[in-house]
Design a protein around this motif. Structure first.
Motif, mmCIF file in Angstrom:
data_model
loop_
_atom_site.group_PDB
_atom_site.id
_atom_site.type_symbol
_atom_site.label_atom_id
_atom_site.label_comp_id
_atom_site.label_asym_id
_atom_site.label_seq_id
_atom_site.Cartn_x
_atom_site.Cartn_y
_atom_site.Cartn_z
ATOM 1 N N ASP A 543 0.863 -1.182 0.000
ATOM 2 C CA ASP A 543 0.000 0.000 0.000
ATOM 3 C C ASP A 543 0.896 1.228 0.000
ATOM 4 O O ASP A 543 2.099 1.154 0.289
ATOM 5 C CB ASP A 543 -0.910 -0.002 1.233
ATOM 6 C CG ASP A 543 -2.193 0.808 1.007
ATOM 7 O OD1 ASP A 543 -2.292 1.477 -0.032
ATOM 8 O OD2 ASP A 543 -3.076 0.756 1.882
ATOM 9 N N SER A 544 0.302 2.402 -0.312
ATOM 10 C CA SER A 544 1.111 3.628 -0.371
ATOM 11 C C SER A 544 0.226 4.851 -0.208
ATOM 12 O O SER A 544 -0.986 4.803 -0.437
ATOM 13 C CB SER A 544 1.867 3.713 -1.702
ATOM 14 O OG SER A 544 0.950 3.781 -2.786
ATOM 15 N N ILE A 545 0.870 5.946 0.170
ATOM 16 C CA ILE A 545 0.171 7.236 0.266
ATOM 17 C C ILE A 545 1.207 8.338 0.037
ATOM 18 O O ILE A 545 2.324 8.275 0.557
ATOM 19 C CB ILE A 545 -0.541 7.401 1.621
ATOM 20 C CG1 ILE A 545 -1.419 8.657 1.633
ATOM 21 C CG2 ILE A 545 0.446 7.417 2.780
ATOM 22 C CD1 ILE A 545 -2.365 8.718 2.829
ATOM 23 N N VAL A 546 0.843 9.343 -0.765
ATOM 24 C CA VAL A 546 1.749 10.447 -1.087
ATOM 25 C C VAL A 546 1.080 11.755 -0.690
ATOM 26 O O VAL A 546 -0.136 11.928 -0.860
ATOM 27 C CB VAL A 546 2.137 10.452 -2.580
ATOM 28 C CG1 VAL A 546 0.923 10.673 -3.475
ATOM 29 C CG2 VAL A 546 3.210 11.503 -2.868
ATOM 30 N N TRP A 557 8.048 19.615 -0.082
ATOM 31 C CA TRP A 557 8.453 18.245 0.226
ATOM 32 C C TRP A 557 7.335 17.299 -0.148
ATOM 33 O O TRP A 557 6.215 17.429 0.330
ATOM 34 C CB TRP A 557 8.790 18.115 1.714
ATOM 35 C CG TRP A 557 9.298 16.757 2.120
ATOM 36 C CD1 TRP A 557 10.253 16.016 1.495
ATOM 37 C CD2 TRP A 557 8.863 15.982 3.247
ATOM 38 N NE1 TRP A 557 10.458 14.830 2.158
ATOM 39 C CE2 TRP A 557 9.618 14.778 3.240
ATOM 40 C CE3 TRP A 557 7.929 16.193 4.263
ATOM 41 C CZ2 TRP A 557 9.454 13.796 4.203
ATOM 42 C CZ3 TRP A 557 7.764 15.212 5.227
ATOM 43 C CH2 TRP A 557 8.527 14.023 5.193
ATOM 44 N N MET A 558 7.650 16.335 -1.019
ATOM 45 C CA MET A 558 6.655 15.374 -1.472
ATOM 46 C C MET A 558 7.133 13.957 -1.153
ATOM 47 O O MET A 558 7.780 13.308 -1.975
ATOM 48 C CB MET A 558 6.398 15.531 -2.972
ATOM 49 C CG MET A 558 5.146 14.808 -3.455
ATOM 50 S SD MET A 558 4.789 15.155 -5.191
ATOM 51 C CE MET A 558 5.823 13.943 -6.002
ATOM 52 N N PRO A 559 6.839 13.456 0.047
ATOM 53 C CA PRO A 559 7.241 12.097 0.398
ATOM 54 C C PRO A 559 6.200 11.067 -0.031
ATOM 55 O O PRO A 559 4.998 11.354 -0.058
ATOM 56 C CB PRO A 559 7.330 12.160 1.929
ATOM 57 C CG PRO A 559 6.271 13.148 2.304
ATOM 58 C CD PRO A 559 6.239 14.167 1.191
ATOM 59 N N ALA A 599 1.399 1.125 7.991
ATOM 60 C CA ALA A 599 0.056 1.025 7.415
ATOM 61 C C ALA A 599 -0.332 2.371 6.820
ATOM 62 O O ALA A 599 0.203 3.413 7.210
ATOM 63 C CB ALA A 599 -0.959 0.608 8.478
ATOM 64 N N VAL A 600 -1.266 2.344 5.880
ATOM 65 C CA VAL A 600 -1.818 3.556 5.288
ATOM 66 C C VAL A 600 -3.223 3.758 5.846
ATOM 67 O O VAL A 600 -4.079 2.884 5.697
ATOM 68 C CB VAL A 600 -1.866 3.453 3.748
ATOM 69 C CG1 VAL A 600 -2.710 4.574 3.159
ATOM 70 C CG2 VAL A 600 -0.457 3.495 3.171
ATOM 71 N N GLU A 610 -5.431 11.265 2.729
ATOM 72 C CA GLU A 610 -4.307 12.135 2.385
ATOM 73 C C GLU A 610 -4.336 13.464 3.137
ATOM 74 O O GLU A 610 -3.304 13.957 3.595
ATOM 75 C CB GLU A 610 -4.291 12.364 0.872
ATOM 76 C CG GLU A 610 -3.963 11.102 0.084
ATOM 77 C CD GLU A 610 -4.377 11.197 -1.370
ATOM 78 O OE1 GLU A 610 -5.455 11.753 -1.636
ATOM 79 O OE2 GLU A 610 -3.625 10.699 -2.229
ATOM 80 N N VAL A 611 -5.521 14.069 3.229
ATOM 81 C CA VAL A 611 -5.605 15.370 3.899
ATOM 82 C C VAL A 611 -5.254 15.261 5.382
ATOM 83 O O VAL A 611 -4.441 16.047 5.889
ATOM 84 C CB VAL A 611 -6.989 16.013 3.689
ATOM 85 C CG1 VAL A 611 -7.121 17.274 4.520
ATOM 86 C CG2 VAL A 611 -7.202 16.338 2.213
ATOM 87 N N PRO A 612 -5.831 14.298 6.138
ATOM 88 C CA PRO A 612 -5.405 14.186 7.543
ATOM 89 C C PRO A 612 -3.910 13.907 7.708
ATOM 90 O O PRO A 612 -3.268 14.456 8.615
ATOM 91 C CB PRO A 612 -6.250 13.018 8.066
ATOM 92 C CG PRO A 612 -7.472 13.023 7.213
ATOM 93 C CD PRO A 612 -6.978 13.424 5.859
#
Length: 648
Positions: A543-546, A557-559, A599-600, A610-612
């Motif tokens: 899983d992933s979140i940017v 900064w874009m992690p 975890a995402v 994403e916003v939180p």
């Protein structure tokens, strides 16, 4: 507190904005007390929308083929009809430029310079338009480009517009897949491609990508190839650019009149789900917004040189090209802005006697930290900055190089309105770290979560009255439901832009960054959906979140946080992720860091939070966010809160 820059009386009186104010006093009944008082003028422009926008049209001598019945019909935000009954054409403003005056200057990274006069530009636009008409292009058809920053892209836009066809393009740094995700939505009749480009001293042959893109666009009937990097190409049944112009031949340049809201172009901006969103702007809305923004706020006029470092993927390309509507000279630069050193763009400014130079906070900060001696830039009168909040350090560096008389006008607006919501102007002071004022005709407020207008407190950027350059529609959104969801769902009846702002007691505006999940790196909106498309199929990643974070120093900064699978290899997997994203989308989409997370967090309906996560990384209190109430994964959110507390 005193401003760090204030206009002197002579410059104020000589500005076009002051001339426009005098014209309003004489012709529209504006109070003489508003002369020199920008905030009074701005308030009048919002309270009297019909008089203001009608004045812009008359002052700049906009020519209608058919006169409008009114300036505006209805003022419901998304249903306002501007200049009903009017017909005109964006391309007709090319006739404003003097024949022998330079229209477009192109400089490459290697230092090669080419220049094209207005006479040449009109001739080439007319020839390409005749070729396109012969190829069956009619009003409403789509013509699309896959090009670097080049003169031929400018010609293509105006040629398509002159026929009433709709233009759209993707830069050649996009992969064929990413370009097709955008341009493929339009069912274009004609595709115009380059052969490659140079960047940071390297040559990028894009012939294979062009051939792949052509194969993905089933609707395309004709392809034109521009030899931007050699004359060899792999697209079958294509016509070379020079042959297309020759086939169009000589003739008069007579753009076809279209309705004020007839689609001019489609600009794509990426979202967090689904394919990139196509924003459609109309001919008339773009014309009047650009005349106002460039002509009044940036004081641009005929013969003056305008250079904004941009790429065809960014709305600033369209805004810079619109400098031609005022008879100005525009400069296109093809290459890395910091190569071979940080003085590169300043050399362009100096060589071409640029009067208005537009760039980004990141570029100003990088130049300021380079320690290089810059050229004199003797013709430069204004520096403009957009793409992210402008830190005070950037203004201080500009003054150290160019003296106290050089203003830096920070600007915020964007793709949605192809213009500015807030910006500087020649008669209003500049306070470092703040933007001077809302733009003329923009009813801007900061709202609390409860929908109350607030001052000196951070809130949502809200626009409460319509603007002519608001989108005509979103492409493919036949019912208008996506349009309403995008802009009007948070606060019904008013436009929510998705930025955190503070409106100060003195009328300036501070931009704090995006309030939603949109990624905005150096002004280029980046779709997290396209990042997830590339990452989610990798066997290394579960899983992933940017997210994107505006930093206090003006950086971004874009992690990318990833949950590893059993196949994760700490030495190999991060590099695989970076390569996959670059190949699927573009180098602009590559994250700054790849960080392993346990975890995402997702909502109970499965959406990435994403916003939180962004708010937590900015230092928000987890309990106050209310995010724990909508997830079954509270520990995932708590991990991000600890990550921030630990200095991550």
């Amino acid at each position: 507190m005193r401003p760090q820059w204030a206009p002197n009386k002579a410059d104020t009186e000589a500005s076009r904005l002051m001339d426009f104010t005098r014209w309003l006093v004489a012709n529209r009944g504006l109070s003489i007390s508003a002369r020199g008082d920008y905030h009074a003028l701005q308030e009048w422009s919002v309270d009297h929308l019909e008089e203001f926008w009608g004045a812009v049209v008359e002052y700049f001598e906009v020519t209608f083929a058919s006169e409008p019945a009114a300036v505006i019909h209805g003022e419901t935000m998304h249903r306002a009809e501007w200049f009903p009954g009017a017909t005109l054409n964006y391309a007709d403003r090319l006739n404003y430029g003097e024949d022998a005056a330079a229209a477009v200057i192109v400089e490459t990274e290697a230092g090669r310079v080419t220049s094209h006069t207005y006479r040449e530009l009109r001739s080439d636009v007319g020839a390409l338009a005749r070729y396109l008409r012969g190829a069956g292009v009619e009003k409403g058809d789509r013509v699309v480009g896959y090009l670097p920053n080049c003169y031929e892209g400018v010609v293509s836009l105006f040629a398509a517009a002159s026929l009433g066809a709709v233009w759209s393009q993707a830069g050649m740094d996009y992969s064929a897949v990413a370009a097709a995700n955008r341009l493929g939505q339009l069912e274009a009749k004609v595709l115009i491609v380059g052969t490659g480009y140079a960047f940071r001293g390297k040559v990028f042959d894009r012939n294979a990508e062009c051939a792949q893109l052509r194969s993905r666009l089933a609707s395309v009937e004709h392809t034109i190839v521009v030899p931007t990097l050699g004359t060899n190409y792999e697209v079958l049944d294509a016509v070379e650019w020079g042959d297309a112009l020759a086939a169009g031949g000589a003739g008069d340049f007579v753009p076809v009149p279209v309705a004020f809201d007839h689609p001019l172009w489609v600009l794509f901006t990426s979202g967090t789900t689904g394919k990139p969103k196509g924003i459609v702007h109309g001919h008339g809305g773009v014309v009047v917004e650009q005349l106002k923004s460039l002509g009044l706020h940036f004081d641009l006029g005929p013969g003056e040189v305008f250079f904004w470092y941009t790429t065809p993927n960014w709305v600033m390309w369209n805004i810079q090209v619109s400098g031609l509507l005022l008879g100005a000279t525009i400069v296109l630069y093809v290459g890395d802005p910091l190569y071979p050193d940080t003085a590169r763009l300043w050399e362009v400014v100096d060589r071409h006697r640029v009067r208005l130079f537009g760039t980004s906070p990141a570029h100003l900060l990088a130049t300021g930290g380079g320690g290089l001696e810059l050229p004199r830039c003797g013709a430069l009168r204004q520096i403009a900055s957009t793409g992210s909040p402008l830190p005070s350090e950037a203004n201080e560096w500009v003054r150290s190089q160019f003296g106290p008389r050089m203003p830096v006008f920070s600007t915020s607006g964007g793709t949605d309105i192809v213009g500015a919501f807030v910006c500087g102007n020649p008669i209003t002071p500049v306070w470092d770290g703040e933007i001077s004022a809302p733009a003329l005709g923009v009813a801007l407020e900061a709202w609390s979560e409860g929908g109350e207008s607030i001052t000196d407190t951070e809130g949502e950027m809200i626009i409460t009255r319509p603007m002519p350059s608001m989108p005509v529609q979103l492409w493919g959104d036949d019912t208008g439901s996506r349009y309403l969801e995008t802009y009007y769902s948070a606060f019904p009846g008013v436009w929510r832009q998705g930025d955190w702002i503070t409106v100060t007691s003195r009328g300036t505006v501070i931009i704090h960054g995006r309030s939603d999940a949109t990624l905005n790196r150096r002004g280029i909106r980046i779709g997290s959906a396209e990042i997830y498309e590339a990452v989610d199929v990798l066997p290394d990643v579960r899983d992933s979140i940017v997210v994107g974070i505006d930093l206090p120093d003006g950086g971004y900064w874009m992690p990318l946080f990833v949950v590893p699978s059993e196949q994760w290899d700490a030495a190999r997997s991060p590099g695989s992720i970076v390569r996959a994203i670059g190949a699927h989308a573009s180098k602009h989409y590559v994250p700054d860091d790849v960080i392993v997370a346990p975890a995402v967090p997702r909502t109970r309906t499965g959406k990435r939070m994403e916003v939180p996560v962004k708010r937590l990384l900015l230092g928000a209190d987890l309990e106050a966010l209310g995010a724990l109430e909508v997830t079954d994964q509270p520990d995932a959110l708590r991990w991000f809160a600890r990550f921030r507390e630990d200095g991550g």
